[in-house]
Design an enzyme around this catalytic site. Sequence first.
Site, short mmCIF file in Angstrom:
data_model
loop_
_atom_site.label_atom_id
_atom_site.label_comp_id
_atom_site.label_asym_id
_atom_site.label_seq_id
_atom_site.Cartn_x
_atom_site.Cartn_y
_atom_site.Cartn_z
N GLN A 123 1.74 1.73 0.47
CA GLN A 123 0.60 2.73 0.76
C GLN A 123 0.39 2.60 2.32
O GLN A 123 0.34 1.61 3.00
CB GLN A 123 -0.74 2.25 0.08
CG GLN A 123 -1.80 3.17 0.43
CD GLN A 123 -3.13 2.77 -0.19
OE1 GLN A 123 -3.38 1.83 -0.82
NE2 GLN A 123 -4.23 3.72 -0.16
N HIS A 152 -4.04 8.84 -3.03
CA HIS A 152 -3.49 10.01 -3.22
C HIS A 152 -2.57 9.75 -4.32
O HIS A 152 -2.09 8.73 -4.53
CB HIS A 152 -2.65 10.35 -2.16
CG HIS A 152 -2.03 9.41 -1.35
ND1 HIS A 152 -2.72 8.38 -0.43
CD2 HIS A 152 -0.66 9.04 -1.27
CE1 HIS A 152 -1.62 7.54 -0.13
NE2 HIS A 152 -0.72 7.75 -0.35
#
Length: 115
Positions: free
Chosen positions: A95, A101
């Site tokens: 990440q 997301h």
Amino acid sequence: MPTDDCLFCKIVAGEIPADVVHETETTVAFRDIEPQAPTHVLVIPRSHRANAAELAETEPSVLVDLVESAKAVADKDGLDEGYRMVFNTGAQAHQTVFHVHLHLLGGRPMGWPPG
Ligand code: 5GP
Ligand code: ZN
């Protein structure tokens, strides 16, 4: 907590351009700037949440909205053979943007396990 220096909050606000492919009251979906598959779309909530677990705790219905938006984009892009939905969570899982997301990936065969 909307943050002034969050890249994806800026995309939601229209302050940074993005190739937006789908929008709802709670979500925005746009093509990844560095696509890893013929379809590589990021689906994000309009509200700033660090990761999927934090979104589940604070706005569980919006987590469902992310999946529904991903399905809508998959349908638009004709991903009839299948697609992958990924939430990288934490630095070790790659990440890099800490506004949750959903990666929607499709349009080519995909291996397993992921790298
Ligand atoms: P992560 O590594 O956090 O799971 O995914 C972040 C994603 O955001 C990456 O796939 C990266 O290519 C994408 N990305 C980073 N900056 C931008 C940008 O400015 N615009 C778009 N459309 N995607 C971006
Ligand atoms: Zn944000």
